[in-house]
Each structure stands twice: as structure tokens, then as C-alpha cells.
Enzyme design. Structure first.
Site, PDB file in Angstrom:
ATOM      1  N   ASP A  42      56.142  56.015  11.574  1.00  0.00           N
ATOM      2  CA  ASP A  42      56.097  56.131  13.066  1.00  0.00           C
ATOM      3  C   ASP A  42      57.496  55.241  13.431  1.00  0.00           C
ATOM      4  O   ASP A  42      57.370  53.942  13.362  1.00  0.00           O
ATOM      5  CB  ASP A  42      54.792  55.697  13.715  1.00  0.00           C
ATOM      6  CG  ASP A  42      55.017  55.563  15.154  1.00  0.00           C
ATOM      7  OD1 ASP A  42      55.221  56.679  15.610  1.00  0.00           O
ATOM      8  OD2 ASP A  42      54.809  54.366  15.753  1.00  0.00           O
ATOM      9  N   HIS A  65      58.074  59.453  24.231  1.00  0.00           N
ATOM     10  CA  HIS A  65      57.343  57.915  23.820  1.00  0.00           C
ATOM     11  C   HIS A  65      56.366  57.515  25.179  1.00  0.00           C
ATOM     12  O   HIS A  65      55.320  57.286  24.882  1.00  0.00           O
ATOM     13  CB  HIS A  65      58.491  56.893  23.836  1.00  0.00           C
ATOM     14  CG  HIS A  65      58.037  55.400  23.186  1.00  0.00           C
ATOM     15  ND1 HIS A  65      58.724  55.092  22.205  1.00  0.00           N
ATOM     16  CD2 HIS A  65      56.762  54.670  23.412  1.00  0.00           C
ATOM     17  CE1 HIS A  65      57.959  54.015  21.742  1.00  0.00           C
ATOM     18  NE2 HIS A  65      56.956  53.698  22.562  1.00  0.00           N
TER      19      HIS A  65
END
Length: 155
Positions: A51, A118
């Protein structure tokens, strides 16, 4: 195989026929040297999902670690599940592809397995990740649907 190893190597099938490792490694590590070492170690002990994010400002260090292990033949690219995220100053449509390409370049990859927004709100576009006015207030910008999460989630 221990229960811990079982989780580490478990994969979850996706509807496109691919699999995502059940356990991933988050790369929010502020120091570039620590990022490089931690990412390399994660690869060597078996992590295959990573990630990443433009916002973390460490995609180059993550990429160096990944490229090193790939070059050594310890891991194959197709065994990795790489995700990164678009930051809030790049939500405008004309900024998404350049931001995506910049992340690919920093990571040293030809493709990503997952590209996410995000956070579902935009900042003023530009090079500054946290644009602020003269009073220190964050400058948000209209980016279209990402400013209106209810529109994104309507079926």
C-alpha cells in the site's frame, strides 16, 4: 503451516480472476532509508501486497526496494499486488494521468494493480500537497464528483 503463515500467504479472489493477498504492507514510513529497508525486509519475509501513496512522499524508496528484489530474482512482478493513491491536489481530470504516470515512474513499475483516490475531497490543484492561504487555511478546490461523495456512491 502456522496460523500466522496461513494469513500471510492467503489470497482473496477478485471478480476479475485476479487475487489480492489478504495481508498487505503499508509504506507510510517517513524516513527514506527506513522505507527502503522496511520494504525490502517485507518482501523478503513474504509480503506481496504493498500500500503506497503519492502523499507519503516515499514512492522512490519503495520502488528502489522492489526493483532490487525483482532484479535479484527473489520475487516476480506478477506475484506482487501494488497499490498507490492519488493525492488531493491532483483530482482534476487533467491532473490524474500525469500523477498516475509520476507514481509509476517513482515506483519503477510498468503497471499498478490498484489506483485509488486517497481521500474523497480535493485541494486546490498544484505542486503543493497542502496548499494554504495567507491565514494558514487549507485551500480546497472543486474537482467535480470527488467533492460530492454522495454522487460517487449513487447507484
Amino acid at each position: 503451516m502456522s496460523e500466522q503463515d496461513e494469513l500471510r500467504f492467503r489470497k482473496i479472489p477478485l471478480n476479475n480472476g485476479r487475487n489480492i493477498p489478504a495481508l498487505g504492507f503499508g509504506t507510510l514510513i517517513p524516513d527514506p532509508g527506513d522505507t527502503l529497508r522496511a520494504t525490502r525486509t517485507a518482501l523478503e519475509v513474504g509480503f506481496r501486497q504493498f500500500d503506497c501513496a503519492e502523499r507519503y512522499r516515499n514512492e522512490e524508496a519503495v520502488g528502489q526496494a522492489i526493483q532490487g528484489v525483482l532484479r535479484e530474482g527473489k520475487v516476480q512482478r506478477e506475484d506482487l499486488f501494488m497499490a498507490t493513491k492519488l493525492w488531493n491536489n491532483n483530482h482534476r481530470p487533467e491532473r490524474v494521468e500525469p500523477a498516475f504516470e509520476a507514481s509509476l515512474k517513482r515506483l519503477g513499475l510498468e503497471y499498478l494493480d490498484l489506483y485509488l483516490i486517497h481521500t474523497p475531497f480535493a485541494f486546490q490543484p498544484g505542486a503543493d500537497q497542502d496548499p494554504r492561504d495567507q491565514n494558514g487555511n487549507l485551500l480546497t478546490g472543486s474537482a467535480g464528483p470527488s467533492d460530492f461523495p454522495t454522487l460517487v456512491w449513487r447507484g
